[in-house]
Design a protein around this motif. Structure first.
Motif, PDB file in Angstrom:
ATOM      1  N   ASP A  15       4.179   5.644  -5.441  1.00 35.16           N
ATOM      2  CA  ASP A  15       4.134   5.654  -6.914  1.00 35.16           C
ATOM      3  C   ASP A  15       3.228   6.748  -7.469  1.00 35.16           C
ATOM      4  N   ARG A  16       2.230   7.168  -6.695  1.00 33.79           N
ATOM      5  CA  ARG A  16       1.323   8.211  -7.170  1.00 33.79           C
ATOM      6  C   ARG A  16       2.002   9.579  -7.220  1.00 33.79           C
TER       7      ARG A  16
ATOM      8  N   ALA B 288       1.284  11.263   2.739  1.00 28.83           N
ATOM      9  CA  ALA B 288       0.965  12.685   2.562  1.00 28.83           C
ATOM     10  C   ALA B 288       2.220  13.534   2.763  1.00 28.83           C
ATOM     11  N   ALA B 289       2.945  13.283   3.848  1.00 31.35           N
ATOM     12  CA  ALA B 289       4.183  14.031   4.107  1.00 31.35           C
ATOM     13  C   ALA B 289       5.220  13.743   3.025  1.00 31.35           C
ATOM     14  N   ALA B 290       5.344  12.487   2.631  1.00 30.61           N
ATOM     15  CA  ALA B 290       6.309  12.130   1.589  1.00 30.61           C
ATOM     16  C   ALA B 290       6.007  12.872   0.292  1.00 30.61           C
TER      17      ALA B 290
ATOM     18  N   ALA C 105       0.828  -1.210   0.000  1.00 32.17           N
ATOM     19  CA  ALA C 105       0.000   0.000   0.000  1.00 32.17           C
ATOM     20  C   ALA C 105       0.866   1.266   0.000  1.00 32.17           C
ATOM     21  N   TYR C 106       1.921   1.285   0.788  1.00 33.11           N
ATOM     22  CA  TYR C 106       2.783   2.466   0.857  1.00 33.11           C
ATOM     23  C   TYR C 106       3.588   2.634  -0.428  1.00 33.11           C
ATOM     24  N   GLU C 107       3.991   1.536  -1.031  1.00 39.36           N
ATOM     25  CA  GLU C 107       4.690   1.627  -2.320  1.00 39.36           C
ATOM     26  C   GLU C 107       3.748   2.207  -3.377  1.00 39.36           C
ATOM     27  N   ALA C 108       2.501   1.766  -3.385  1.00 33.34           N
ATOM     28  CA  ALA C 108       1.513   2.295  -4.333  1.00 33.34           C
ATOM     29  C   ALA C 108       1.280   3.788  -4.088  1.00 33.34           C
ATOM     30  N   ALA C 109       1.208   4.194  -2.831  1.00 30.37           N
ATOM     31  CA  ALA C 109       1.025   5.617  -2.507  1.00 30.37           C
ATOM     32  C   ALA C 109       2.223   6.430  -2.982  1.00 30.37           C
TER      33      ALA C 109
END
Length: 135
Positions: free
Chosen positions: A56-57, A81-83, A50-54
């Motif tokens: 990637d966006r 969000a912070a990333a 999930a974090y990798e997909a986020a």
């Protein structure tokens, strides 16, 4: 990520008071929650995807695999969000991959305080990130 987050199968308050369990999971965690190691491992595997997909966006640059692993670890810890709002990702997307790696040590605070464990984690992620650029 497990090496940095550590495994705790009983819910606890983290350094800033957020209820946490397993390998740093905070979503929906309540006092008294308890999981087996197998449940925690499965949860971490789902969360990494999930974090990798986020990531990637908002990461549009093509980056080497070692850098990607470091950035997913960082995103898991700081949140997507912070990333996605970060100077780190702005630099990466502009093609300044070395500059992006060198931003990682700046993310060593929790609750406004420098945390030694976060400093160590960020230095490790930075080393992995820069090593990937050498290859």
């Amino acid at each position: 990520m497990g090496q940095w987050e550590g495994l705790r199968t009983e819910a606890y308050r983290d350094i800033v008071g957020v209820w946490t369990v397993c390998y740093g999971e905070t979503k929906g965690v309540r006092p008294g929650d308890s999981y087996s190691k197998a449940e925690c491992d499965a949860m971490l595997a789902r969360e990494i995807i999930a974090y990798e997909a986020a990531l990637d966006r908002c990461l549009t640059a093509d980056v080497p695999i070692g850098m990607r692993v470091a950035l997913v670890s960082w995103t898991y810890n700081v949140g997507p969000a912070a990333a996605c709002r970060s100077t780190l990702l702005r630099k990466a997307n502009a093609g300044d991959l070395t500059g992006a790696c060198n931003e990682l040590p700046r993310w060593n605070r929790a609750g406004g305080r420098v945390i030694r464990g976060l400093t160590n984690r960020r230095m490790s992620e930075r080393a992995m990130c820069l090593k990937a650029l050498e290859a």
